[in-house]
Design an enzyme around this catalytic site. Structure first.
Site, PDB file in Angstrom:
ATOM      1  N   GLY A   1      21.616 -15.123   5.482  1.00 36.98           N
ATOM      2  CA  GLY A   1      21.657 -16.157   4.435  1.00 36.98           C
ATOM      3  C   GLY A   1      21.132 -17.475   4.977  1.00 36.98           C
TER       4      GLY A   1
ATOM      5  N   ARG B   1      15.763 -13.283   0.001  1.00 35.11           N
ATOM      6  CA  ARG B   1      15.137 -13.548  -1.281  1.00 35.11           C
ATOM      7  C   ARG B   1      14.388 -14.884  -1.326  1.00 35.11           C
ATOM      8  NH1 ARG B   1      18.275 -10.922  -6.083  1.00 35.11           N
ATOM      9  NH2 ARG B   1      19.915 -10.791  -4.545  1.00 35.11           N
TER      10      ARG B   1
ATOM     11  N   TYR C   1      33.502 -12.599  -7.574  1.00 32.09           N
ATOM     12  CA  TYR C   1      33.250 -13.255  -6.279  1.00 32.09           C
ATOM     13  C   TYR C   1      34.552 -13.304  -5.461  1.00 32.09           C
ATOM     14  CZ  TYR C   1      32.038 -17.237  -3.192  1.00 32.09           C
ATOM     15  OH  TYR C   1      31.821 -18.076  -2.115  1.00 32.09           O
TER      16      TYR C   1
HETATM   17  C1  AKB Z   1      31.359 -21.376  -5.330  1.00 34.37           C
HETATM   18  O1  AKB Z   1      31.563 -22.335  -6.085  1.00 34.37           O
HETATM   19  O2  AKB Z   1      31.161 -20.216  -5.721  1.00 34.37           O
HETATM   20  C2  AKB Z   1      31.412 -21.637  -3.841  1.00 34.37           C
HETATM   21  C3  AKB Z   1      32.779 -21.405  -3.295  1.00 34.37           C
HETATM   22  C4  AKB Z   1      33.848 -22.379  -3.560  1.00 34.37           C
HETATM   23  O3  AKB Z   1      33.003 -20.434  -2.630  1.00 34.37           O
HETATM   24  N1  AKB Z   1      30.980 -22.964  -3.563  1.00 34.37           N
END
Ligand code: AKB
Length: 315
Positions: A8, A36, A143
């Protein structure tokens, strides 16, 4: 001798981390890996660079073997907002990529793997003020799910295979060199760019929304310091690191103290729900105790430096 691979490396954290590591180690001992996003010519000229997809095990194995890598800083990740728009991609890149990194570390007996976890691991049922290091982790985003599974894998690979994986839960990172791509906390960085470019900003979270944030210099300091600390001092694999917390409105006011004409309006979108699911601040006492973590920046110090750097670069 330490030989480092940064995945990354063309991303927000990666670009500055690579430069910081290259001032600390020999330039050629820090290999930047991107996939990418195309790196600039300056970045390519600044030291070794490889094109590498972390989902491609063969490419990863070759990069590690060819460059005699012993340490990986794994920064490649799909962030929260893009992750909610494309949860399948987020799962594939974040979980699949991390699994490949850990397997390579096990097979090649690497010395250290550094991971960027996130405040996104927190969710339902955790105190929003000073969220504890050891909490029940029930994130509401894909996430967050991938970051929790990353933390669990880090613990597993350490206890089962002895892979020395270490991780910090980073808050929103604010920086002047490379824009973040697809995070919920991106509004904080975008606000600075708008102010310096003389534009008004439309913020995608409410004025009173407060989140934990950190200046890039402190994020890099946290990653490098944790990587370097004697293993016997660590009581865990994953650490909360706290720096500052402020609302979007407080950030706009801090910017206005330096750029008085700056204006901001607030039009929350789908990212508001993500922000609302995260804590406002973290309890980072384990990091402070175990490896003496201390941030250097507060809001106004960060604002002064951000605006000075952006003015130099953009105007
Ligand atoms: C996001 O906003 O996805 C990142 C994080 C807080 O991990 N900056």
């Amino acid at each position: 001798m330490t030989k480092i691979l940064v995945t990354g490396a063309v991303g927000q954290i990666g670009t500055e981390l690579v430069q910081a590591l290259r001032t600390r180690y020999e330039r050629d001992d820090v290999v930047a890996a991107g996939h990418r996003t195309k790196p600039t010519q300056d970045f390519i000229n600044s030291g070794p660079f490889v094109y590498l997809n972390v989902l491609d095990r063969k490419q990863l194995a070759e990069a590690v073997a060819d460059n005699k890598i012993d340490t990986i800083y794994h920064m490649a990740s799909v962030l929260s907002a893009v992750g909610e728009l494309n949860p399948q991609l987020c799962y594939e890149v974040n979980t699949g990529g991390l699994y490949n990194i850990l397997e390579i570390a096990r097979k090649h007996k690497l010395e250290r793997v550094m991971l960027a976890s996130s405040i996104a691991v927190f969710g339902v049922g955790v105190p929003r003020d000073r969220a504890p290091n050891d909490a029940v982790l029930l994130p509401t985003t894909m996430y967050g799910v991938t970051k929790v599974s990353g933390e669990l894998l880090a613990r597993y690979y350490f206890s089962k295979f002895g892979v020395d994986v270490r991780s910090v839960r980073l808050p929103g990172i604010i920086s002047s060199e490379t824009l973040p791509g697809g995070g919920t906390t991106d509004y904080a960085v975008e606000m600075y760019y708008a102010a310096v470019e003389g534009r008004s900003y439309t913020c995608f979270v409410r004025e009173e929304t407060a989140l934990p944030m950190m200046y890039m210099a402190d994020a890099i300091k946290a990653l490098i310091e944790l990587a370097q600390v004697e293993g016997s001092r660590l009581t865990r694999r994953v650490y909360n690191v706290n720096s500052m917390s402020f609302s979007a409105g407080e950030l706009a006011r801090s910017i206005r103290r330096v750029v008085p004409d700056f204006t901001c309006e607030y039009k929350p979108d789908y990212r508001q729900a993500i922000a609302d699911s995260w804590p406002i601040s973290l309890d980072d006492s384990p990091a402070r105790q175990d490896w003496n973590w201390r941030p250097d920046y507060d809001l106004d110090k960060m604002t002064a430096e951000m605006i000075e750097r952006l003015r130099t670069r953009l105007t």
